[in-house]
Design a protein around this motif. Sequence first.
Motif, short mmCIF file in Angstrom:
data_model
loop_
_atom_site.label_atom_id
_atom_site.label_comp_id
_atom_site.label_asym_id
_atom_site.label_seq_id
_atom_site.Cartn_x
_atom_site.Cartn_y
_atom_site.Cartn_z
N ILE A 48 18.76 -7.77 -5.74
CA ILE A 48 17.22 -7.05 -5.40
C ILE A 48 17.28 -6.88 -3.88
N ILE A 49 16.90 -5.42 -3.77
CA ILE A 49 16.79 -5.21 -2.21
C ILE A 49 15.36 -4.89 -2.10
N ILE A 50 14.60 -5.33 -1.14
CA ILE A 50 13.13 -5.20 -0.83
C ILE A 50 13.03 -4.56 0.46
N ASN A 51 12.59 -3.41 0.64
CA ASN A 51 12.36 -2.53 1.98
C ASN A 51 10.81 -2.60 1.94
N TYR A 52 10.36 -3.51 2.89
CA TYR A 52 8.86 -3.69 2.95
C TYR A 52 8.48 -2.47 4.05
N PRO A 53 7.12 -1.80 3.57
CA PRO A 53 6.63 -0.75 4.54
C PRO A 53 6.52 -1.37 5.96
N LYS A 54 6.69 -0.28 6.73
CA LYS A 54 6.90 -0.59 8.20
C LYS A 54 5.50 -0.76 8.92
N GLU A 71 0.69 -1.18 0.14
CA GLU A 71 0.13 0.11 0.21
C GLU A 71 1.04 1.35 0.07
N GLY A 72 0.69 2.27 -0.98
CA GLY A 72 1.53 3.10 -1.22
C GLY A 72 1.35 4.73 -0.50
N GLU A 73 0.20 4.58 0.13
CA GLU A 73 -0.07 6.12 0.76
C GLU A 73 1.06 6.70 1.56
N LEU A 74 1.40 5.89 2.35
CA LEU A 74 2.64 6.65 3.31
C LEU A 74 3.94 6.73 2.62
N GLY A 79 9.84 1.49 1.71
CA GLY A 79 8.92 0.80 0.96
C GLY A 79 9.07 0.48 -0.57
N LEU A 80 10.32 0.64 -0.78
CA LEU A 80 10.87 0.35 -2.01
C LEU A 80 11.58 -0.86 -2.33
N ALA A 81 11.35 -1.47 -3.36
CA ALA A 81 12.11 -2.66 -4.01
C ALA A 81 12.84 -2.11 -5.14
N TYR A 82 14.26 -2.57 -5.23
CA TYR A 82 15.19 -1.94 -6.29
C TYR A 82 16.37 -2.59 -6.44
N LYS A 83 17.04 -2.61 -7.73
CA LYS A 83 18.23 -3.50 -7.91
C LYS A 83 19.37 -2.85 -7.44
#
Length: 437
Positions: free
Chosen positions: A126-132, A102-105, A117-121
Motif C-alpha cells: 500500500i502506497i500512501i502519498n499524503y498531501p503536501k 482534504e481533497g480540494e487541491l 494525495g492518493l493512496a493505492y495498492k
Amino acid sequence: MKITIYSPNVYTYGAMVVGGILNEKHNVHLIRKPNNALFLKSDVVILSLYSTLQIIDENIKNIVNFIKNRKKKTKVYVAGCVSTYPEIILNELNVDGVIVGEGELTTPNIIEGDKGGLAYKDGDEIIINYPKERPDLNHPMPLIPKDIANQNIRGANVYIETHRGCLGNCTFCQVPKFFGKEIRSRDVDLVVEEVKKFKKRGVKRIAISGGTGSLYNFKKSINRDKFYELLEKISSVIGKDNLSVPDMRVDYVDEDILEAIKNYTIGWVFYGIESGSDDILRDMKKGVNTKKIMDAIKLAKDCDIKVGGSFIVGYPTETEMDYLLTKDFIVDAELDDIFVSIAEPIPTTELCSLVLKTPKEKNPTFMKHNGEYRHLNLTESEARCFDLLIHAEMWKSNPKLMTKQLYAIYLNEAKTQGKDIRKITELIFKYKDYYII
C-alpha cells in the motif's frame, strides 16, 4: 470527463465543495442515492464516505463491484473523513485508490492520473502519498444539488463550513487528525454568498459546522468581532429562526459569545459533555472538568440560551461509579436536550488504540450486562446507553412521559449503536497492526 460523486444518504459539505471545483472543468453529478445507469456512464466515480461502517457496508461493496465488473475503465476512488485510514479501505473495497485528507487541491489532479494525495495498492504493498499542503478554504461555490432542501440533518437542510481545525485533544475525535490543529477560516463575504446560493436552492434551515463555532477566525484568542459579523450577516440572509451554531466547547464560550448566539440564531448550544466523571474526562483528554462544564451550562441558561448535551458511555475505562456520576450530573444540569452515544473507536484515534489494547472481555462493548436490564440481553455499553436515555428524559427541562413507544425507541437505539460499534471494533482488530499507537 463525466464524474459522479456518490455521498450515501446525505449530501456532505465536502462532496459539494469538491463537486464545485471539478464542475468548473468537467461534467459532474452529485447524488445521495445509487444510480447504476449514471455510474456506468461515468469516467470517474468518487465515493464520499463519512463513517467507518460504510466501508463494510454490503451495499457500498456491491456498488464498487458492479462498476468494476461492468465497466473496468471507470476509476473508482474513496474520499471523505474515512480517508485517514486508507489501509482498511484498500483491503475492504475494490477501489482504484483513496483520496487522502482534504481533497480540494489533489482531486482535480488525481482524476487526470496524478498520484499526489492518493493512496493505492501496488501489488501487495500500500502506497500512501499524503498531501503536501492544506487548501485555502476560499474555494469556488459548492455544487448544490437541486433536492438539497429535502434532506434533514439534525433539523437543518445543510451544514456549511466556516472554518477547519480544532485545538482540542479529545481521544475519541479525528477532527485534529483530519483538519489539523491550526484554525483556518473562510472569508465572511464568501460564506454569505454561499448561504444566498443555498437559499435560492430552497434551503430553509442552515447550521454552521467547524467543530466549535466560536473558533471562527481564532488566532491566539477568540475573535469575537468576526464571530458576531459572521452570525449577523448570515442571519440577515436566512433569518435568525433558521440559523444554528450547535457545536460548542465549554471552554470557548463566554457571555458575549452566547449573546451573539441569542441575537442571531435559534438560541441553542450543544456542548460535548461526554461524562459526569472527572476521571473519564481526564482519560478522554477533554481539557475541562465537570465544574467547568456545569458553569458553562449555567452561563448559557443565564443568557436565555437552550442547552443540549452529548454524552459518551462505554468508554473502556468507565467504571460503574463513573457511570453513576454521569447520571448525577444529568440530574443537576437539567439540560434541554441530550444525546447519548456508545464510545466509537475511530481508526487513528487514541481511543482506537486503547480499545485495541483492552481485552474484549473487559470492554463494555462486549461485556454481557448482568444488572437491571439483563432480561433484555444487552451488553454493558448498550445497557448504559439505554438507561441513560431513559434517565435523561426524566431530568430534561421539559421531560416527556415515558410511554411504551418511547421505551421501544430508546431500546432500539441502544441495540443499534451496540451492534454498529461491535462491527467497527471487530474491523479495527482485523487491522490492529496499523492502528496501535
